[in-house]
Every structure is written in C-alpha cells, then in structure tokens.
Write a protein that holds these residues in place. Structure first.
Motif, mmCIF file in Angstrom:
data_model
loop_
_atom_site.group_PDB
_atom_site.id
_atom_site.type_symbol
_atom_site.label_atom_id
_atom_site.label_comp_id
_atom_site.label_asym_id
_atom_site.label_seq_id
_atom_site.Cartn_x
_atom_site.Cartn_y
_atom_site.Cartn_z
ATOM 1 N N SER A 102 0.922 -1.375 -0.058
ATOM 2 C CA SER A 102 0.015 0.062 0.098
ATOM 3 C C SER A 102 1.122 1.270 -0.052
ATOM 4 O O SER A 102 0.288 2.422 -0.161
ATOM 5 N N LEU A 103 1.905 1.169 -0.014
ATOM 6 C CA LEU A 103 2.966 2.404 0.055
ATOM 7 C C LEU A 103 3.176 2.573 -1.401
ATOM 8 O O LEU A 103 3.937 1.947 -2.151
ATOM 9 N N GLY A 104 2.442 3.618 -1.896
ATOM 10 C CA GLY A 104 2.496 3.966 -3.386
ATOM 11 C C GLY A 104 3.326 5.212 -3.539
ATOM 12 O O GLY A 104 3.536 6.250 -2.753
ATOM 13 N N ALA A 105 3.889 5.335 -4.762
ATOM 14 C CA ALA A 105 4.626 6.591 -5.408
ATOM 15 C C ALA A 105 3.549 7.371 -6.255
ATOM 16 O O ALA A 105 3.065 6.882 -7.315
ATOM 17 N N LEU A 106 3.114 8.419 -5.524
ATOM 18 C CA LEU A 106 2.006 9.360 -6.341
ATOM 19 C C LEU A 106 2.753 10.474 -7.111
ATOM 20 O O LEU A 106 3.632 11.097 -6.664
ATOM 21 N N VAL A 107 2.565 10.200 -8.424
ATOM 22 C CA VAL A 107 3.377 11.121 -9.448
ATOM 23 C C VAL A 107 2.314 12.252 -10.271
ATOM 24 O O VAL A 107 1.200 11.510 -10.507
ATOM 25 N N ILE A 108 2.542 13.623 -10.172
ATOM 26 C CA ILE A 108 1.498 14.528 -10.871
ATOM 27 C C ILE A 108 2.538 15.272 -11.723
ATOM 28 O O ILE A 108 3.511 15.371 -11.600
ATOM 29 N N GLN A 109 2.193 15.937 -12.921
ATOM 30 C CA GLN A 109 2.697 16.957 -13.505
ATOM 31 C C GLN A 109 2.175 18.245 -13.060
ATOM 32 O O GLN A 109 1.147 18.649 -13.321
ATOM 33 N N GLY A 110 2.893 18.765 -12.293
ATOM 34 C CA GLY A 110 2.687 20.262 -11.685
ATOM 35 C C GLY A 110 3.084 21.473 -12.396
ATOM 36 O O GLY A 110 3.733 21.398 -13.688
ATOM 37 N N SER A 111 3.273 22.592 -11.934
ATOM 38 C CA SER A 111 3.626 23.767 -12.589
ATOM 39 C C SER A 111 5.227 23.671 -12.740
ATOM 40 O O SER A 111 5.500 24.425 -13.820
ATOM 41 N N HIS A 112 5.761 23.040 -12.019
ATOM 42 C CA HIS A 112 7.181 23.041 -12.046
ATOM 43 C C HIS A 112 7.654 21.524 -12.728
ATOM 44 O O HIS A 112 8.822 21.219 -12.364
ATOM 45 N N LYS A 147 -4.876 23.890 -8.380
ATOM 46 C CA LYS A 147 -4.325 24.729 -9.480
ATOM 47 C C LYS A 147 -4.921 24.078 -10.883
ATOM 48 O O LYS A 147 -4.767 24.847 -11.881
ATOM 49 N N GLY A 148 -5.508 22.712 -10.669
ATOM 50 C CA GLY A 148 -5.823 22.388 -11.829
ATOM 51 C C GLY A 148 -4.872 21.050 -12.500
ATOM 52 O O GLY A 148 -5.361 20.150 -13.416
ATOM 53 N N HIS A 149 -3.905 20.691 -11.555
ATOM 54 C CA HIS A 149 -3.000 19.587 -12.112
ATOM 55 C C HIS A 149 -3.471 18.453 -11.235
ATOM 56 O O HIS A 149 -2.587 17.847 -10.397
ATOM 57 N N ASP A 150 -4.641 18.084 -11.524
ATOM 58 C CA ASP A 150 -5.248 16.878 -10.805
ATOM 59 C C ASP A 150 -5.061 15.452 -11.634
ATOM 60 O O ASP A 150 -5.638 14.482 -10.990
ATOM 61 N N GLU A 151 -4.330 15.299 -12.673
ATOM 62 C CA GLU A 151 -4.130 13.898 -13.198
ATOM 63 C C GLU A 151 -2.813 13.365 -12.442
ATOM 64 O O GLU A 151 -1.773 13.898 -12.387
ATOM 65 N N ALA A 152 -3.472 11.752 -11.947
ATOM 66 C CA ALA A 152 -2.165 11.165 -11.391
ATOM 67 C C ALA A 152 -2.116 9.950 -11.714
ATOM 68 O O ALA A 152 -2.828 9.353 -12.439
ATOM 69 N N LEU A 153 -0.826 9.599 -11.478
ATOM 70 C CA LEU A 153 -0.557 8.229 -11.582
ATOM 71 C C LEU A 153 0.110 7.574 -10.235
ATOM 72 O O LEU A 153 1.002 8.449 -9.727
ATOM 73 N N VAL A 154 -0.388 6.480 -9.661
ATOM 74 C CA VAL A 154 0.217 5.801 -8.528
ATOM 75 C C VAL A 154 0.837 4.570 -8.759
ATOM 76 O O VAL A 154 0.303 3.783 -9.394
ATOM 77 N N ALA A 181 6.750 -7.462 -10.027
ATOM 78 C CA ALA A 181 5.433 -7.284 -9.858
ATOM 79 C C ALA A 181 5.277 -5.952 -9.524
ATOM 80 O O ALA A 181 5.724 -5.171 -8.773
ATOM 81 N N THR A 182 4.281 -5.178 -10.382
ATOM 82 C CA THR A 182 3.868 -3.703 -10.191
ATOM 83 C C THR A 182 2.547 -3.585 -10.754
ATOM 84 O O THR A 182 1.931 -4.136 -11.674
ATOM 85 N N VAL A 183 1.806 -2.341 -10.107
ATOM 86 C CA VAL A 183 0.457 -1.997 -10.498
ATOM 87 C C VAL A 183 0.716 -0.352 -10.757
ATOM 88 O O VAL A 183 1.342 0.166 -9.742
ATOM 89 N N HIS A 184 0.174 -0.131 -11.885
ATOM 90 C CA HIS A 184 -0.079 1.441 -12.009
ATOM 91 C C HIS A 184 -1.337 1.945 -11.990
ATOM 92 O O HIS A 184 -2.507 1.274 -12.628
ATOM 93 N N ALA A 185 -1.726 2.690 -11.457
ATOM 94 C CA ALA A 185 -3.293 3.163 -11.166
ATOM 95 C C ALA A 185 -3.080 4.704 -11.518
ATOM 96 O O ALA A 185 -2.519 5.205 -11.125
#
Length: 217
Positions: free
Chosen positions: A23-33, A70-77, A107-111
């Motif tokens: 359950s420890l996931g790496a949450l990745v987003i594309q932000g302003s920077h 700010k609208g950068h709400d698309e995510a990959l975990v 083994a890996t899962v991308h959400a």
C-alpha cells in the motif's frame, strides 16, 4: 509502461489484493514546475457506485495538494511489489544453447486517475483512523488514536490534508518468467530459494502463485 501480453495482469481481484498488500505507493503528478512525486500509504476503498478510490493524506506543507487545486489533478500511483535479480545460470536452457541473459522478475501495479483534495478535518480524521486500524491489525496490542492525548491528535491532524484518487484505469505487470519454458521457470524458482535475501524469497512466492494461477487445468 511496456506491457507484453504474457506479463499483463487484468484480474481486478488480483490487482486490488496487490495494492492492499503493497500500500505504500509513489504518487506522481505533472505540476507547475514539472514532475512531482510523494510516497504515501494509500487506502483502497469502493464507493456506493462500485468505483475504486485511493485515499491518503499529505503534509499541509507539501506543494502537491496545492498543485491539484491549480488544476494539475491527473495522477499516476505506482505500487511496487517483490522483485529480484534472475541469473542466466539458473535457466535449464543455458546448458543447451547459452542464448540467455540476466533479467529481473518483479510485480507492479499502476493506478491512473484524478485527484480530489479533501481539506476537511473530519474526513481526514476518519481516514487516519481507518489507516491506523488497517496497519495496526497485526499488532498484539493495536495502537489507537485515542491512546494519544486528544489535543496532540488534533494538532497532528491540522498538519495534514486529505486526498482521494478516483481510479480510471489499473494496469498490472507480473514479470515472473512466464515467457520461459517450464524447465527454466523451475530453475529460476530454485535459484531464488537459494538466495538469502527476503526479496528473493518473496519474489519466488509470487512467481509460484503466478505459475499456479496460469497453469493448465
């Protein structure tokens, strides 16, 4: 991610089990920077409509949740499970052809989904309580939030912000030697069991589970 059919896992029950066990996931987003990542314990739940949602909290000082506003709400975990090096010397086919190379089994899962910020102390308190129950369940004397002074818990809760990710797509990759012969797979299992590292033992167990699930009746 590159996902050949022989490594693809699509069974929702298997994917959900994996997320709950790792359950420890790496949450990745594309932000302003540019790209931003946080490593978070996430809780997988299903809402009234039967849709899967990941829930977590981040530090109030983190820029991630502010980027979401700010609208950068698309995510990959990314949820990462057991992984281990596979030596080519473990393959039975090495003795026959020598046309083998090293690799890794993993083994890996991308959400994938969109994040919603929940800056609501009652929502965050409820999530913290559920996360605590989930992770304390294996303890002889489970810790409870009420074990700590109420003012201390209130202070800690004020320093975090809740988030939830409504999952739109789950991708699972179980690279567990499915593309090798039965003799090669048995050799890999034997090699992993000879290793002394816990990751090798865990990878062998997951590999055996995959072999059992995909073997012909």
């Amino acid at each position: 991610m590159y996902l050949p059919n022989h490594f693809k896992e699509t069974d929702p029950a298997v994917l959900h089990r994996f997320v709950k066990e790792h359950s420890l996931g790496a949450l990745v987003i594309q932000g302003s920077h540019g790209l931003s990542a946080e490593h978070l314990p996430l809780l997988l739940e299903t809402n009234e409509a039967g849709l899967s949602i990941l829930k977590a909290h981040v530090a109030r000082a983190s820029q991630l949740w502010q980027e979401v506003l700010k609208g950068h709400d698309e995510a990959l975990v990314i949820f990462q499970g057991p992984s281990a090096y596979v030596s080519p010397s473990w393959y039975a086919s090495k003795l026959e052809t020598h046309r083998v190379v090293p690799t890794y089994n993993y083994a890996t899962v991308h959400a994938y989904g969109r994040i919603k910020v929940r800056d609501d102390v009652q929502w965050v308190r409820g999530l913290a309580a559920r996360l605590t129950r989930e992770h304390e369940a294996t303890q002889d004397t489970p810790w409870r939030m009420t074990d700590a002074p109420a003012d201390f818990i209130d202070e800690q809760l004020s320093r975090i912000v809740g988030i939830e990710i409504h999952i739109s797509r789950l991708e699972g990759k179980w690279k567990m030697s499915q593309n090798r012969s039965e003799a090669d797979r048995k050799g890999v299992l034997q090699g992993l069991h000879r290793e002394s590292m816990p990751q090798a033992t865990e990878t062998a167990a997951e590999m055996a589970r995959v072999m059992l699930r995909t073997s012909p009746e």
